[in-house]
Design a protein around this motif. Structure first.
Motif, PDB file in Angstrom:
ATOM      1  N   GLY A  55       0.909  -1.221  -0.106  1.00 49.61           N
ATOM      2  CA  GLY A  55      -0.066  -0.075  -0.240  1.00 49.61           C
ATOM      3  C   GLY A  55       0.862   1.313  -0.019  1.00 49.61           C
ATOM      4  N   PRO A  56       1.759   1.542   0.998  1.00 55.42           N
ATOM      5  CA  PRO A  56       2.499   2.680   0.955  1.00 55.42           C
ATOM      6  C   PRO A  56       3.678   2.788  -0.281  1.00 55.42           C
ATOM      7  CG  PRO A  56       2.734   1.451   3.112  1.00 55.42           C
ATOM      8  CD  PRO A  56       1.950   0.551   2.328  1.00 55.42           C
ATOM      9  N   LEU A  59       1.088   4.031  -3.139  1.00 58.95           N
ATOM     10  CA  LEU A  59       1.026   5.409  -2.780  1.00 58.95           C
ATOM     11  C   LEU A  59       2.058   6.406  -3.213  1.00 58.95           C
ATOM     12  CD1 LEU A  59      -1.041   7.505  -1.631  1.00 58.95           C
ATOM     13  CD2 LEU A  59       0.157   7.285   0.693  1.00 58.95           C
ATOM     14  N   ILE A  60       3.183   5.866  -2.999  1.00 56.46           N
ATOM     15  CA  ILE A  60       4.501   6.777  -3.566  1.00 56.46           C
ATOM     16  C   ILE A  60       4.730   6.708  -4.820  1.00 56.46           C
ATOM     17  CG2 ILE A  60       7.016   6.823  -3.345  1.00 56.46           C
ATOM     18  CD1 ILE A  60       6.895   5.632  -0.367  1.00 56.46           C
ATOM     19  N   LEU A  62       2.184   6.423  -7.072  1.00 52.28           N
ATOM     20  CA  LEU A  62       1.159   7.554  -7.699  1.00 52.28           C
ATOM     21  C   LEU A  62       1.755   8.851  -7.362  1.00 52.28           C
ATOM     22  CD1 LEU A  62      -2.040   5.991  -6.440  1.00 52.28           C
ATOM     23  CD2 LEU A  62      -1.384   5.794  -8.652  1.00 52.28           C
ATOM     24  N   TRP A  63       2.278   9.043  -6.421  1.00 52.26           N
ATOM     25  CA  TRP A  63       2.716  10.346  -5.945  1.00 52.26           C
ATOM     26  C   TRP A  63       3.688  10.927  -7.196  1.00 52.26           C
ATOM     27  CZ3 TRP A  63       6.622  11.390  -1.689  1.00 52.26           C
ATOM     28  CH2 TRP A  63       6.863  12.971  -1.551  1.00 52.26           C
TER      29      TRP A  63
END
Length: 296
Positions: A55-56, A59-60, A62-63
């Motif tokens: 998950g993290p 997220l990174i 996508l960022w």
């Protein structure tokens, strides 16, 4: 002829003759064998090593993709490359390490005092009616009052030094520890208490052999929530009348619109929070290895 049919049936299976239809097979009962073949799995499935990092990492990614494609304004939210460069500069100057060590010290002290006081209060309230009547009410009231609302009073009592900051963190941790430990302690089956009385166990033996195993799951739930509360309380106290720490560094960066420094602080909070929760999970799995749960 008709009187021979019963005797023929009683002798054994009928012999098939040419042209005769075979006897109908007896109906098969639908039992566990059929259900076992078509059973569907209802559990969450097998766990993956380091699966919680997916998950993290997503997220990174996508960022990073949003920053590289130009969807993110660098003045509002800096990209990962700029954040990494800023973190390297902060590490090179020693500014990040100094603030991180101070924040870890505050969070560690608040967590320690909160865990100890919360467990002691839960045991005192759970094993004694008089203790429950004296302790449970005030702590339930404190649970309804945010720690931020108590800051003016704590500053008035303790000033703006380290005592106030550690106290704010410890109060949030203590409430989480008390609520969960007390709930599991009071839900222990009364038959175990009757068995301990029948075996004539002492108070110390009763606590060690009945109370501790029965309340240990609640203790770890409270510990996980307490770790989170310690980081939340740290963020609050370090942005109010502080002169050091990660929160102070972020507050100073806000004055100069340095979003990259703010994100470095947020990432540091996130890493410490994720790592501490993972450590508590690992200890919980080891201590409660006798349980069979969906978590595995």
């Amino acid at each position: 002829m008709t009187d021979l049919l019963p005797s023929a049936r009683s002798r054994g299976p009928a012999v098939l003759t040419k042209g005769a239809a075979p006897p109908a097979a007896p109906p098969q009962e639908s039992g566990p064998a059929v259900a076992r073949g078509t059973r569907r799995r209802l559990g969450p499935g097998r766990s993956l090593p380091f699966g919680r990092l997916i998950g993290p990492a997503l997220l990174i990614a996508l960022w990073w993709a949003a920053s590289a494609s130009g969807y993110l304004d660098p003045r509002i939210l800096s990209g990962p490359g700029s954040v990494i460069s800023t973190a390297s500069d902060l590490v090179a100057t020693g500014r990040l390490q100094d603030n991180v060590l101070i924040s870890l010290q505050r969070a560690g002290l608040g967590l320690f005092f909160g865990v100890v006081s919360g467990v002691i209060l839960a045991v005192a309230a759970g094993l004694s009616r008089s203790g429950e009547y004296l302790i449970d009410g005030p702590l339930q009231i404190k649970r309804a009052i945010p720690s931020l609302a108590m800051l003016p009073l704590l500053i008035l009592w303790l000033g703006i030094g380290e005592e106030m900051k550690v106290t704010v963190i410890a109060l949030g941790v203590a409430v989480s520890m008390y609520i969960n430990t007390f709930a599991f302690l009071t839900s222990i089956d009364s038959r175990y208490v009757e068995l301990a009385e029948g075996l004539d166990l002492s108070r110390a033996q009763f606590i060690r052999k009945v109370v501790v195993p029965g309340s240990l799951p609640g203790f770890f739930v409270g510990l996980r929530l307490g770790v989170t509360s310690s980081w939340v309380g740290l963020i609050v106290v370090e942005q109010i009348n502080a002169t050091s720490g990660i929160g102070y560094m972020m507050f100073q960066a806000q004055l100069y619109a340095q979003s990259d420094v703010i994100i470095v602080g947020l990432v540091a909070y996130g890493i410490f929070g994720f790592a501490s929760d993972a450590a508590v999970r690992a200890i919980e799995r080891r201590a409660l290895s006798w349980r069979r749960t969906l978590a595995g």
